[in-house]
Design an enzyme around this catalytic site. Sequence first.
Site, PDB file in Angstrom:
ATOM      1  N   LYS A 107       0.814  -1.214   0.000  1.00 13.85           N
ATOM      2  CA  LYS A 107       0.000   0.000   0.000  1.00 13.85           C
ATOM      3  C   LYS A 107       0.851   1.270   0.000  1.00 13.85           C
ATOM      4  O   LYS A 107       0.334   2.354  -0.275  1.00 13.85           O
ATOM      5  CB  LYS A 107      -0.956   0.002   1.185  1.00 13.85           C
ATOM      6  CG  LYS A 107      -2.036  -1.067   1.053  1.00 13.85           C
ATOM      7  CD  LYS A 107      -3.040  -0.985   2.191  1.00 13.85           C
ATOM      8  CE  LYS A 107      -4.194  -1.946   2.001  1.00 13.85           C
ATOM      9  NZ  LYS A 107      -3.780  -3.377   2.214  1.00 13.85           N
TER      10      LYS A 107
HETATM   11  C1  LIG Z   1      -4.470  -4.490   1.651  1.00 14.03           C
HETATM   12  C2  LIG Z   1      -3.744  -5.780   1.616  1.00 14.03           C
HETATM   13  C3  LIG Z   1      -4.148  -6.848   0.776  1.00 14.03           C
HETATM   14  C4  LIG Z   1      -5.384  -6.787  -0.085  1.00 14.03           C
HETATM   15  O1  LIG Z   1      -5.258  -5.935  -1.174  1.00 14.03           O
HETATM   16  P1  LIG Z   1      -6.551  -5.471  -2.003  1.00 14.03           P
HETATM   17  O2  LIG Z   1      -6.060  -4.500  -3.007  1.00 14.03           O
HETATM   18  O3  LIG Z   1      -7.483  -4.843  -0.992  1.00 14.03           O
HETATM   19  O4  LIG Z   1      -7.151  -6.695  -2.605  1.00 14.03           O
HETATM   20  C5  LIG Z   1      -3.366  -8.001   0.747  1.00 14.03           C
HETATM   21  N1  LIG Z   1      -2.277  -8.114   1.529  1.00 14.03           N
HETATM   22  C6  LIG Z   1      -1.868  -7.139   2.358  1.00 14.03           C
HETATM   23  C7  LIG Z   1      -0.673  -7.354   3.212  1.00 14.03           C
HETATM   24  C8  LIG Z   1      -2.576  -5.932   2.436  1.00 14.03           C
HETATM   25  O5  LIG Z   1      -2.175  -4.963   3.274  1.00 14.03           O
END
Ligand SMILES: *Cc1c(COP(=O)(O)O)cnc(C)c1O
Length: 430
Positions: A107
């Site tokens: 993210k």
């Molecule tokens: C947010 C997150 C996900 C999921 O990603 P999406 O784009 O919401 O499908 C998977 N793994 C981790 C570690 C995350 O922080």
Amino acid sequence: MNYYSLHHKSPKTNFKNAVIEGLAKDRGIYFPEKITPLPKNFIDNITNYSNHEIAFEVIKQFVGDEIPPTALKEIISKTLSFDFPIVEIENNIASLELFHGPTMAFKDVGAKFMAECLAYFNNDKETEITVLVATSGDTGGAVANGFLEAKGIKVVILYPSGKVSNIQEKQLTTLGKNITAIEVNGVFDDCQEMVKTAFLDEDISRKLTSANSINIARWLPQMFYFFFAYKTLKKKNKELVFSVPSGNFGNICAGVLAQKLGLPIKHFIAATNINDTVPNYLQKGQYQPKPSKATISNAMDVGNPSNFIRIEELFQNNIETLKKVFSSFSFSDEETTKTMETVYKKTGYIAEPHGAVGYLGLKKHQLKDTEFGVFLETAHPVKFLDIVEKTLPIKVPIPPQIKKILHKEKVAIQINEYKELKAYLQNNQP
Ligand SMILES: *Cc1c(COP(=O)(O)O)cnc(C)c1O
């Protein structure tokens, strides 16, 4: 570039407004009006381009003329300040590691890109805006870090007291400057509810915006690392299959968009934990959102994935065409920990729970000899330290990014109810 709401009841808007608004007035999420495939020549010669050049080529049509090229290039270089290594762990299977950024989860890319776009749009303004966000863990850290010292922007992060890990709490509460952490006596849903109430509260909503994962500026830059992976793996001369551990389906939706731009990806696997709304839908043809269930891969505990509607739009809502290039499978916590163990025993690779779910997706797909499988490792094992150290016979070394904050003092405002949040926002908005 214009964007329309997928509820089709709000007017079209440009990139800038879509980023600032997040969600359209009709509560629909935004989608680009036009998607133009990249020149074949660019894809064929991708190995001649740097990552920053690739990112610029990929994103520029979605920004249009609203950010000039030099400024956009600067935003990209601030966003992509770290590597995205491909680690081959066994024959024809590799991990695409997205966790080498400042908060060690993927993210970081979307949060930083969005922060820099907002700061650019806000540059000429006297008044500040406040980004208000609720987090169950990873989002808060990435947003706090991405927006740290962003000009004219104040960030307020709500998190549930005692429900995030020690490391996650430190990432939220120790930065100071324009970042404020609010510790809510409650669970994540209470935080989320307070944020929603604030956005509907006309006394304060005017200067509020969100950094939610549905924001186009968090969604679109996630295309970058699919291109980087292709660049690295092109020499293999194999058909690429990506397995993406999915919660809100933003990350995988960016991959599908990359494919629409002409990136040669053979197949996608959306790997989920027992929150199986999408796998069920593809199997049974009925979309039935459910309340989320708690699992060890908790960043994917989503019962009604907000980005899936974008994936459907990319396939003109034709589930049969979608199914030709897109599968989705769900896995239990037991399968996840067992896989963490077998992967470690067989290859020495340390997968945290989300990555392990991705790996399981590849196994279930059953790769052909002509295919090469990539699973996305979305977080560093240190972010899920308890479960990793309980499952594997190892101690995870603490990376420098994390070491740096562990001794810092937590600063948070404790609240119990919405009126305290409102009072805080009223007293702290310019
Ligand atoms: C947010 C997150 C996900 C999921 O990603 P999406 O784009 O919401 O499908 C998977 N793994 C981790 C570690 C995350 O922080």
